[in-house]
Design an enzyme around this catalytic site. Structure first.
Site, mmCIF file in Angstrom:
data_model
loop_
_atom_site.group_PDB
_atom_site.id
_atom_site.type_symbol
_atom_site.label_atom_id
_atom_site.label_comp_id
_atom_site.label_asym_id
_atom_site.label_seq_id
_atom_site.Cartn_x
_atom_site.Cartn_y
_atom_site.Cartn_z
ATOM 1 N N ALA A 159 0.857 -1.190 0.000
ATOM 2 C CA ALA A 159 0.000 0.000 0.000
ATOM 3 C C ALA A 159 0.893 1.240 0.000
ATOM 4 C CB ALA A 159 -0.873 -0.011 1.248
ATOM 5 N N GLY A 164 0.731 -5.098 0.975
ATOM 6 C CA GLY A 164 -0.365 -5.174 0.011
ATOM 7 C C GLY A 164 0.072 -5.786 -1.307
ATOM 8 N N GLU A 203 -0.228 -9.350 -0.759
ATOM 9 C CA GLU A 203 -1.668 -9.660 -0.649
ATOM 10 C C GLU A 203 -2.315 -9.704 -2.030
ATOM 11 O OE1 GLU A 203 -2.136 -6.498 2.370
ATOM 12 O OE2 GLU A 203 -3.255 -8.006 3.487
ATOM 13 N N GLU A 236 3.759 -5.323 7.501
ATOM 14 C CA GLU A 236 2.861 -4.300 8.069
ATOM 15 C C GLU A 236 3.109 -4.074 9.551
ATOM 16 O OE1 GLU A 236 1.999 -6.548 5.873
ATOM 17 O OE2 GLU A 236 0.502 -5.790 4.466
HETATM 18 C C1 LIG Z 1 -7.911 0.966 6.240
HETATM 19 C C2 LIG Z 1 -6.959 0.884 5.030
HETATM 20 C C3 LIG Z 1 -6.793 -0.546 4.576
HETATM 21 C C4 LIG Z 1 -5.508 -0.720 3.886
HETATM 22 C C5 LIG Z 1 -5.225 -2.165 3.605
HETATM 23 C C6 LIG Z 1 -3.882 -2.599 4.092
HETATM 24 C C7 LIG Z 1 -2.950 -2.903 2.986
HETATM 25 C C8 LIG Z 1 -1.647 -3.445 3.414
HETATM 26 O O1 LIG Z 1 -1.804 -4.571 4.259
HETATM 27 C C9 LIG Z 1 -0.852 -2.398 4.121
HETATM 28 C C10 LIG Z 1 0.487 -2.231 3.469
HETATM 29 O O2 LIG Z 1 0.789 -2.730 2.419
HETATM 30 S S1 LIG Z 1 1.579 -1.259 4.333
HETATM 31 C C11 LIG Z 1 3.014 -1.241 3.298
HETATM 32 C C12 LIG Z 1 3.774 -2.500 3.446
HETATM 33 N N1 LIG Z 1 4.994 -2.403 2.674
HETATM 34 C C13 LIG Z 1 6.169 -2.137 3.245
HETATM 35 O O3 LIG Z 1 6.297 -1.988 4.428
HETATM 36 C C14 LIG Z 1 7.336 -2.056 2.311
HETATM 37 C C15 LIG Z 1 8.081 -0.763 2.520
HETATM 38 N N2 LIG Z 1 9.142 -0.577 1.588
HETATM 39 C C16 LIG Z 1 10.319 -1.236 1.676
HETATM 40 O O4 LIG Z 1 10.539 -2.078 2.515
HETATM 41 C C17 LIG Z 1 11.390 -0.845 0.726
HETATM 42 O O5 LIG Z 1 11.111 0.427 0.238
HETATM 43 C C18 LIG Z 1 11.604 -1.807 -0.452
HETATM 44 C C19 LIG Z 1 12.179 -3.134 0.040
HETATM 45 C C20 LIG Z 1 10.326 -2.032 -1.199
HETATM 46 C C21 LIG Z 1 12.628 -1.154 -1.443
HETATM 47 O O6 LIG Z 1 13.792 -0.830 -0.740
HETATM 48 P P1 LIG Z 1 14.877 0.137 -1.359
HETATM 49 O O7 LIG Z 1 15.113 -0.239 -2.757
HETATM 50 O O8 LIG Z 1 16.015 0.156 -0.401
HETATM 51 O O9 LIG Z 1 14.186 1.563 -1.422
HETATM 52 P P2 LIG Z 1 13.760 2.524 -0.211
HETATM 53 O O10 LIG Z 1 14.802 3.566 -0.029
HETATM 54 O O11 LIG Z 1 13.312 1.777 0.964
HETATM 55 O O12 LIG Z 1 12.449 3.196 -0.853
HETATM 56 C C22 LIG Z 1 12.530 3.992 -2.013
HETATM 57 C C23 LIG Z 1 11.490 5.073 -1.926
HETATM 58 O O13 LIG Z 1 10.197 4.487 -1.969
HETATM 59 C C24 LIG Z 1 9.412 4.892 -0.871
HETATM 60 N N3 LIG Z 1 8.553 3.779 -0.491
HETATM 61 C C25 LIG Z 1 8.911 2.490 -0.296
HETATM 62 N N4 LIG Z 1 7.853 1.742 0.002
HETATM 63 C C26 LIG Z 1 6.785 2.583 -0.019
HETATM 64 C C27 LIG Z 1 5.399 2.381 0.202
HETATM 65 N N5 LIG Z 1 4.898 1.185 0.488
HETATM 66 N N6 LIG Z 1 4.595 3.457 0.118
HETATM 67 C C28 LIG Z 1 5.083 4.668 -0.176
HETATM 68 N N7 LIG Z 1 6.403 4.906 -0.400
HETATM 69 C C29 LIG Z 1 7.220 3.864 -0.321
HETATM 70 C C30 LIG Z 1 10.428 5.242 0.187
HETATM 71 O O14 LIG Z 1 9.886 6.124 1.131
HETATM 72 C C31 LIG Z 1 11.545 5.849 -0.633
HETATM 73 O O15 LIG Z 1 11.220 7.174 -0.946
HETATM 74 P P3 LIG Z 1 11.927 8.398 -0.170
HETATM 75 O O16 LIG Z 1 11.403 9.584 -0.874
HETATM 76 O O17 LIG Z 1 13.390 8.153 -0.313
HETATM 77 O O18 LIG Z 1 11.475 8.300 1.249
#
Ligand SMILES: CCCCCCC[C@H](O)CC(=O)SCCNC(=O)CCNC(=O)[C@H](O)C(C)(C)COP(=O)([O-])OP(=O)([O-])OC[C@H]1O[C@@H](n2cnc3c(N)ncnc32)[C@H](O)[C@@H]1OP(=O)([O-])[O-]
Ligand SMILES: NC(=O)c1ccc[n+]([C@@H]2O[C@H](COP(=O)([O-])OP(=O)(O)OC[C@H]3O[C@@H](n4cnc5c(N)ncnc54)[C@H](O)[C@@H]3O)[C@@H](O)[C@H]2O)c1
Length: 719
Positions: free
Chosen positions: A61, A100, A103, A123
């Site tokens: 997400a 997500g 998912e 998450e």
């Molecule tokens: C009620 C509502 C219901 C909702 C439903 C729930 C859905 C779901 O269960 C919730 C989720 O998915 S929660 C999500 C669960 N997912 C996670 O927790 C995964 C989180 N992400 C990661 O772990 C890492 O970024 C990667 C391994 C994907 C890439 O690693 P890497 O190659 O070292 O790269 P990097 O340096 O880490 O990131 C590069 C840039 O991308 C940015 N950005 C990244 N992800 C983002 C995101 N999801 N979003 C936005 N931005 C995101 C990051 O900030 C950075 O930008 P900045 O301007 O420099 O700040």
């Protein structure tokens, strides 16, 4: 957005496009809904493949949307529509499929992953749970124990492990999209009923209650007050015990509680703060994006004591050649053995070969002549360090970066003793250096941007949370720790016990309270520093004046314990008692309590009742106040830098976001009011005097943390 193409005549290929990680923003969700519908309604399309652009499937997400009103199609029905499709949908997973993103893949009928892909439901580390059906589908797919492990820890698994667990159906070393298209063609027309995970029952598990009880206990112990891991267990329990629709309802309820919690906000702040500190800047205007690091192939470490050993391991584990220099022969032999052991254990854990040949040991500083970077870790003695830096300047090839691991000495003074001060920076590691995540990169007024860029890049390679900070006494972390520890001492004088103070701090979420921590790191360390500062006065002077030194309140309690030979765990006695020297289990010590009683009597102090609230306010607000001074002095570029330092190096509970974020959550006006209150009660304690930045922020209406920068003056590199 999502792009649609027809490939191999009858496969609908949907490509997620939202750089850099193809997060599921409103536009991407809308794109998926539209393109899936298009593929399903096209009679020429027999099957569908979903992939992500630029070698990454999907990072989940869009976390940035969480702070705003979420628009666009919701994830759950979108994934449900994919699962219900009457044509096979295959996820082609390259790079990452997280949160997500996974998912979404679990809603597909098949999953093909590249061998280098990583998958996970992280998450929990954002204070959430996998609430787009992940908590309900994953246990159905891989069983309750494995799903519990993945969902409560948030760990990422490799493609190989995902295959073994049954999360993916096939792993390829070749082009993943091609493999997925081929696969999609091969399964076209097959019955999809068995592939719809939500329709499966959860695999049977004997002793389900006992399993959940055990995991819940484990999670409660390690979560230290974090609520998301507990909600994750509850959601998986719902998957194991309820029909899918009811499980989804439970997932929704639990998510609703987490989503608006302060903990989720704090953890998401940490996520962005950790990335923000990489975008460092210096007072000269030099910045991360305009400063090119020098390549480092070969490094040296000088001094192989506690720190030098860990630093050598951290460097060798990144694949660098390391020259490790130690003058004392016995120390050198011991260090060699210890470093080899650490490298072997680390390699075993990571399933790789130990980099033993990467380290060359020497007693001679001449051995470092051709290295690109040196990290000095000799005794904390300015004369010795100056001598070592002068030797290094003479021995090393031109341009070699000279870094010091000093905890408290003046980096700029050291730099000024070398012919090339621009090549000098501090690289302040934390013990044990190969384990602790934090690295403070300390620049002086003359450090070159290239030197800072190189140290920051090396820190990143070593897997450290690297934060660039200006040069001042204690840098950022230890400077803020000083008032925190002093307040804890004052609380003992006023009637608290080490047990009470530690309990309050541990309930707040620190892994160890200040006194247990002090016993672990050794009381003699602070004693030596205070002696060096001329604060320690031997003798039995009594009364209030004996507790005023250098014009401010001083507590000699720590010095008195050291005079008794109580240095903490290493001597088996400190603020607590231990079974034997070196043992780790702290027990309350009646001697200490009567010592405190006698001390209070000698100084005319009357013990009063102190509650947890006062402990937290006095210790934490004093620390936070110093953080505001640091921001105002320009030693840290922003509150994120301080918060990353405290969360990754000082045990500040991550779900509270770091000290500056915590102040923002509590309310700056409240922090100011409590500091003023305590300052009135203790006028002889300067660190309770509210910082001018805090006052300015409150006066300007307590702006949110990301707007504090407007009230902060320019960066300094030195006080
Ligand atoms: C009620 C509502 C219901 C909702 C439903 C729930 C859905 C779901 O269960 C919730 C989720 O998915 S929660 C999500 C669960 N997912 C996670 O927790 C995964 C989180 N992400 C990661 O772990 C890492 O970024 C990667 C391994 C994907 C890439 O690693 P890497 O190659 O070292 O790269 P990097 O340096 O880490 O990131 C590069 C840039 O991308 C940015 N950005 C990244 N992800 C983002 C995101 N999801 N979003 C936005 N931005 C995101 C990051 O900030 C950075 O930008 P900045 O301007 O420099 O700040
Ligand atoms: N111990 C910690 O927790 C910690 C944390 C952060 C920073 N530091 C800093 O790291 C530095 C080292 O601390 P430590 O705890 O590892 O000290 P230590 O006493 O364990 O080790 C210092 C080592 O340096 C060696 N040495 C002395 N002179 C030398 C020379 N001229 N050439 C080569 N080796 C020489 C000594 O023989 C000894 O083995 C200090 O500046 C300290 O302030 C320590």
């Amino acid at each position: 957005m999502a792009e649609y193409n027809r490939v191999s005549e009858c496969v609908g290929l949907i490509t997620l496009r939202n750089p850099p990680v193809n997060a599921l923003s409103a536009a991407v969700r809308q794109g998926i809904v539209d393109t899936v519908q298009r593929a399903l309604s096209d009679p020429n399309v027999k099957s569908v493949v979903i992939c992500g652009q630029n070698g990454i499937f999907c990072g989940g997400a869009d976390i940035k949307e969480f702070g705003s009103n979420m628009t666009g199609p919701p994830l759950i029905p979108m994934i449900h529509a994919i699962e219900s499709a009457n044509k096979p949908v295959v996820a082609a997973i390259e790079g990452s499929a997280l949160g997500g993103g996974l998912e979404l893949a679990l809603g597909c009928h098949y999953r093909i992953a590249h061998s280098k892909a990583r998958l996970g439901l992280p998450e929990v580390s954002l204070g959430l749970l996998p609430a787009a059906g992940g908590s309900q589908r994953l246990p159905r797919l891989i069983g309750v124990p494995a799903a519990l492990n993945l969902i409560t820890t948030g760990r990422h698994v490799t493609a190989a492990e995902a295959l073994q667990l049954g999360i993916v159906d096939q792993v390829t070393d070749h082009n993943t999209v091609d493999a997925a298209v081929k696969f999609a063609l091969s399964v076209a027309g097959r019955s999809l009923d068995p592939r719809r995970i939500s329709t499966h029952p959860c695999p049977q598990q004997p002793d389900l209650d006992a399993l959940f009880e055990e995991v819940m206990q484990k999670v409660r112990q390690s979560a230290r007050g974090a609520i998301a891991p507990i909600a994750c267990v509850q959601a998986v329990r719902a998957a194991a015990t309820l029909p899918y629709a009811q499980g989804m309802e439970r997932e929704r309820e639990l998510m609703a509680t987490l989503f608006t919690s302060g903990q989720a906000r704090a953890l998401q702040y940490c996520f962005f703060a950790e990335r923000a500190v990489g975008r460092w800047r210096m007072p000269s205007g030099a910045r991360w994006d305009t400063s090119k690091p020098r390549p480092v192939h070969k490094a040296a470490v000088i001094g192989l004591g506690t720190m030098g050993r860990g630093i050598t391991v951290a460097l060798a584990q990144t694949g660098l050649s390391v020259i490790a220099v130690e003058t004392q022969e016995k120390q050198l032999m011991e260090a060699k053995q210890a470093i080899s052991g650490m490298l072997e254990r680390g390699a075993k854990r990571r399933g790789v070969a130990p980099a033993l040949d990467g380290v060359i040991y020497s007693q001679n500083i001449q051995a470092v002549a051709d290295v690109d970077l040196v990290i000095e870790a000799v005794f904390e003695d300015i004369a010795l360090k100056t001598k070592v830096f002068q030797q290094l300047s003479a021995v090393c090839k031109p341009g070699t970066l000279l870094c010091t691991n000093t905890s408290a000495l003046d980096v700029d003074q050291l730099a000024s003793e070398t012919p090339n001060p621009e090549l000098v920076v501090g690289m302040h590691f934390f013990a044990p250096a190969h384990v602790m995540k934090l690295l403070e990169v300390v620049y002086g007024p003359r450090s070159s941007p290239q030197a800072v860029a190189t140290a920051m890049q090396l820190g990143k390679k070593m897997g450290k949370a690297s934060v660039a900070v200006g040069n001042c006494r204690g840098f950022v972390g230890n400077r803020m720790l000083k008032p925190y520890i002093e307040e804890a001492f004052f609380l003992l004088e006023e009637g608290a016990t080490p047990e009470l103070v530690d309990q309050a701090l541990e309930e707040f979420g620190f892994p160890m309270g200040v006194f247990r921590m002090s016993d672990l790191s050794g009381l003699d360390v602070g004693w030596r520093v205070r002696k060096g500062d001329g604060l320690v006065e031997p003798g039995t002077a009594s009364g209030r004046s004996a507790r005023i030194r250098q014009g401010r309140r001083y507590s000699p309690l720590g010095d008195l314990l050291c005079e008794e030979g109580r240095f903490g765990q290493k001597t088996g006695r400190g603020w607590y008692q231990y079974d034997k020297p070196g043992s780790r289990v702290a027990r309350s010590d009646p001697w200490l309590h009567s010592f405190l009683g006698a001390y209070r009597a000698q100084h005319g102090l009357v013990a009063r009742r102190i509650d947890h609230q006062e402990v937290l306010e006095r210790c934490l607000y004093a620390l936070i106040n110093e953080g505001f001074h640091i921001l105002d002095d320009g030693i840290a570029a922003g509150p994120e830098d301080i918060d990353v330092i405290y969360v990754s190096g000082y045990g500040w509970p991550r779900h509270r976001g770091g000290p500056m974020f915590y102040a923002n959550m509590v309310g700056l006006a409240k922090v100011l009011e409590r500091l003023e209150h305590y300052q009135q009660l203790h006028p002889e304690v300067p660190h309770l005097q509210p910082s001018s930045l805090l006052r300015r922020l409150v006066a300007s209406g307590s702006p949110p943390i990301h707007k504090w920068g407007e009230a902060i003056k320019k960066l300094h590199s030195q006080l």
